[in-house]
Write a protein that holds these residues in place. Structure first.
Motif, PDB file in Angstrom:
ATOM      1  N   VAL A 110      43.724  54.413  27.189  1.00 24.97           N
ATOM      2  CA  VAL A 110      45.170  54.253  27.328  1.00 24.97           C
ATOM      3  C   VAL A 110      45.572  54.457  28.788  1.00 24.97           C
ATOM      4  CG1 VAL A 110      47.414  55.223  26.695  1.00 24.97           C
ATOM      5  CG2 VAL A 110      45.633  54.939  24.959  1.00 24.97           C
ATOM      6  N   ASN A 111      46.376  53.541  29.301  1.00 28.21           N
ATOM      7  CA  ASN A 111      46.907  53.598  30.667  1.00 28.21           C
ATOM      8  C   ASN A 111      45.861  53.379  31.755  1.00 28.21           C
ATOM      9  OD1 ASN A 111      49.523  53.964  29.730  1.00 28.21           O
ATOM     10  ND2 ASN A 111      49.353  56.197  29.770  1.00 28.21           N
ATOM     11  N   LYS A 112      44.668  52.941  31.369  1.00 31.31           N
ATOM     12  CA  LYS A 112      43.749  52.455  32.399  1.00 31.31           C
ATOM     13  C   LYS A 112      44.367  51.179  32.986  1.00 31.31           C
ATOM     14  CE  LYS A 112      40.156  55.276  31.666  1.00 31.31           C
ATOM     15  NZ  LYS A 112      39.623  56.208  32.676  1.00 31.31           N
ATOM     16  N   VAL A 113      44.287  51.024  34.275  1.00 36.72           N
ATOM     17  CA  VAL A 113      44.802  49.816  34.925  1.00 36.72           C
ATOM     18  C   VAL A 113      43.674  48.801  34.973  1.00 36.72           C
ATOM     19  CG1 VAL A 113      45.714  48.879  37.078  1.00 36.72           C
ATOM     20  CG2 VAL A 113      46.511  51.095  36.240  1.00 36.72           C
ATOM     21  N   VAL A 114      43.926  47.592  34.471  1.00 29.52           N
ATOM     22  CA  VAL A 114      42.859  46.602  34.335  1.00 29.52           C
ATOM     23  C   VAL A 114      43.270  45.249  34.907  1.00 29.52           C
ATOM     24  CG1 VAL A 114      41.932  47.735  32.256  1.00 29.52           C
ATOM     25  CG2 VAL A 114      43.621  45.912  32.029  1.00 29.52           C
ATOM     26  N   SER A 115      42.278  44.504  35.379  1.00 29.93           N
ATOM     27  CA  SER A 115      42.512  43.164  35.890  1.00 29.93           C
ATOM     28  C   SER A 115      41.232  42.352  35.711  1.00 29.93           C
ATOM     29  CB  SER A 115      42.904  43.235  37.377  1.00 29.93           C
ATOM     30  OG  SER A 115      43.628  42.092  37.776  1.00 29.93           O
ATOM     31  N   GLY A 116      41.377  41.025  35.640  1.00 32.64           N
ATOM     32  CA  GLY A 116      40.218  40.177  35.354  1.00 32.64           C
ATOM     33  C   GLY A 116      40.093  38.984  36.285  1.00 32.64           C
ATOM     34  N   MET A 117      38.851  38.518  36.445  1.00 36.89           N
ATOM     35  CA  MET A 117      38.526  37.342  37.253  1.00 36.89           C
ATOM     36  C   MET A 117      37.540  36.491  36.467  1.00 36.89           C
ATOM     37  SD  MET A 117      38.022  39.145  41.005  1.00 36.89           S
ATOM     38  CE  MET A 117      36.528  40.075  40.564  1.00 36.89           C
ATOM     39  N   SER A 118      37.460  35.184  36.805  1.00 30.98           N
ATOM     40  CA  SER A 118      36.564  34.322  36.048  1.00 30.98           C
ATOM     41  C   SER A 118      36.083  33.133  36.865  1.00 30.98           C
ATOM     42  CB  SER A 118      37.251  33.816  34.770  1.00 30.98           C
ATOM     43  OG  SER A 118      38.286  32.892  35.093  1.00 30.98           O
ATOM     44  N   SER A 119      35.160  32.378  36.273  1.00 31.87           N
ATOM     45  CA  SER A 119      34.623  31.170  36.906  1.00 31.87           C
ATOM     46  C   SER A 119      34.226  30.176  35.825  1.00 31.87           C
ATOM     47  CB  SER A 119      33.395  31.502  37.762  1.00 31.87           C
ATOM     48  OG  SER A 119      32.320  31.952  36.940  1.00 31.87           O
ATOM     49  N   ALA A 120      34.145  28.910  36.215  1.00 30.95           N
ATOM     50  CA  ALA A 120      33.680  27.856  35.310  1.00 30.95           C
ATOM     51  C   ALA A 120      33.206  26.683  36.155  1.00 30.95           C
ATOM     52  CB  ALA A 120      34.770  27.424  34.340  1.00 30.95           C
ATOM     53  N   HIS A 121      32.552  25.713  35.506  1.00 32.52           N
ATOM     54  CA  HIS A 121      31.947  24.601  36.231  1.00 32.52           C
ATOM     55  C   HIS A 121      32.859  23.396  36.428  1.00 32.52           C
ATOM     56  CE1 HIS A 121      27.836  25.438  37.476  1.00 32.52           C
ATOM     57  NE2 HIS A 121      27.761  26.267  36.448  1.00 32.52           N
ATOM     58  N   ASN A 122      34.137  23.513  36.040  1.00 33.49           N
ATOM     59  CA  ASN A 122      35.092  22.473  36.409  1.00 33.49           C
ATOM     60  C   ASN A 122      36.476  23.096  36.460  1.00 33.49           C
ATOM     61  OD1 ASN A 122      36.401  22.023  33.704  1.00 33.49           O
ATOM     62  ND2 ASN A 122      34.299  21.453  33.185  1.00 33.49           N
ATOM     63  N   PRO A 123      37.456  22.437  37.107  1.00 34.52           N
ATOM     64  CA  PRO A 123      38.755  23.072  37.339  1.00 34.52           C
ATOM     65  C   PRO A 123      39.504  23.475  36.078  1.00 34.52           C
ATOM     66  CG  PRO A 123      38.476  21.146  38.746  1.00 34.52           C
ATOM     67  CD  PRO A 123      37.344  21.135  37.762  1.00 34.52           C
ATOM     68  N   MET A 175      30.670  27.664  45.227  1.00 34.80           N
ATOM     69  CA  MET A 175      32.097  27.767  44.951  1.00 34.80           C
ATOM     70  C   MET A 175      32.840  26.631  45.654  1.00 34.80           C
ATOM     71  SD  MET A 175      32.878  31.838  45.231  1.00 34.80           S
ATOM     72  CE  MET A 175      31.665  33.063  44.715  1.00 34.80           C
ATOM     73  N   ILE A 176      33.740  25.997  44.908  1.00 33.37           N
ATOM     74  CA  ILE A 176      34.528  24.898  45.471  1.00 33.37           C
ATOM     75  C   ILE A 176      35.755  25.436  46.199  1.00 33.37           C
ATOM     76  CG2 ILE A 176      35.915  22.867  44.896  1.00 33.37           C
ATOM     77  CD1 ILE A 176      33.907  22.287  42.660  1.00 33.37           C
ATOM     78  N   GLU A 177      36.533  26.302  45.545  1.00 32.82           N
ATOM     79  CA  GLU A 177      37.713  26.872  46.191  1.00 32.82           C
ATOM     80  C   GLU A 177      37.321  28.076  47.061  1.00 32.82           C
ATOM     81  OE1 GLU A 177      38.768  25.141  42.211  1.00 32.82           O
ATOM     82  OE2 GLU A 177      37.471  26.806  42.811  1.00 32.82           O
ATOM     83  N   ASP A 178      38.148  28.346  48.048  1.00 30.74           N
ATOM     84  CA  ASP A 178      37.968  29.516  48.903  1.00 30.74           C
ATOM     85  C   ASP A 178      38.740  30.669  48.271  1.00 30.74           C
ATOM     86  OD1 ASP A 178      37.718  31.427  50.822  1.00 30.74           O
ATOM     87  OD2 ASP A 178      38.764  30.315  52.405  1.00 30.74           O
ATOM     88  N   VAL A 179      38.042  31.545  47.579  1.00 30.92           N
ATOM     89  CA  VAL A 179      38.724  32.588  46.803  1.00 30.92           C
ATOM     90  C   VAL A 179      38.505  34.005  47.319  1.00 30.92           C
ATOM     91  CG1 VAL A 179      38.729  31.202  44.681  1.00 30.92           C
ATOM     92  CG2 VAL A 179      36.811  32.743  45.146  1.00 30.92           C
ATOM     93  N   GLU A 180      37.802  34.156  48.401  1.00 35.67           N
ATOM     94  CA  GLU A 180      37.508  35.515  48.885  1.00 35.67           C
ATOM     95  C   GLU A 180      38.788  36.322  49.106  1.00 35.67           C
ATOM     96  OE1 GLU A 180      35.269  37.912  52.535  1.00 35.67           O
ATOM     97  OE2 GLU A 180      35.030  35.733  52.371  1.00 35.67           O
TER      98      GLU A 180
END
Length: 202
Positions: A110-123, A175-180
């Motif tokens: 409870v009240n942990k702060v969370v965030s997510g990121m992802s990837s895939a092989h097409n847009p 990686m196609i997009e520049d996401v750093e």
């Protein structure tokens, strides 16, 4: 105030590992305590051996600690980085999430702060759906979900996914997009909100 951030990732050929390391770099630069841990590989060795890049990455990251519920208990904030599998998280991440019942039952998520990121092989390969699927579990935890939205100027140049940083991978696993920058901004934002929560609780 320094916060403790656990970055939990799964990566077969290195994309989400790299996203996790960028997040770690940004957080450490601001003095936060960071653990980067990986979801346990579940695929059979025979399947991995058929993909040289998968086999190589697994060997190269064999010393990265395997994630455990203790990492979640320790952290103030959690960042998950996961590839998309049919618009959902891969089995390796789901298996890890399924081990968190004890923490959930005792209210430790409870009240942990969370965030997510992802990837895939097409847009349009399920990046957004994967992050939202991940957040479904976080809602059951009673966690505080922190998406990047459009809080970073880098959002417009990196694909503009408001749910979490995401990237498209080409046929050579590049990686196609520049996401750093957006990854680092998302990590900093996650830690900033965790800091507010931590101060408020004190």
């Amino acid at each position: 105030m320094s916060v403790k951030v656990a970055i939990i990732y799964y990566s077969s050929t290195g994309t989400n590992y790299q996203l996790s390391r960028w997040a770690e770099e940004a957080l450490q630069a601001e003095g936060h305590e960071v653990r980067v841990v990986r979801a346990q590989e579940l695929a059979p060795a025979a399947a991995i051996a058929k993909n040289p890049a998968w086999e190589q990455h697994l060997e190269e990251t064999k010393d990265v600690p395997v994630a455990s519920p203790d990492d979640l208990d320790w952290a103030d904030a959690l960042i998950f980085s996961t590839p998309s599998r049919f618009g959902n998280v891969p089995g390796q991440i789901k298996q890890f999430l399924d081990t968190t019942g004890g923490l959930w039952f005792t209210g430790k998520l409870v009240n942990k702060v969370v965030s997510g990121m992802s990837s895939a092989h097409n847009p349009h390969g399920g990046q957004e759906a994967t992050i939202k699927a991940l957040y479904t579990t976080m809602a059951h935890w009673g966690a505080i979900i922190v998406p990047p939205g459009y809080t970073s100027e880098a959002a417009e140049t990196s694909g503009g996914n408001p749910y979490g940083s995401s990237v498209t991978i080409d046929n050579e696993d590049k990686m196609i997009e520049d996401v750093e920058q957006i990854v680092k901004d998302q990590a900093r934002r996650t830690a900033e909100v965790a800091d507010w929560i931590k101060k408020g609780k004190q």
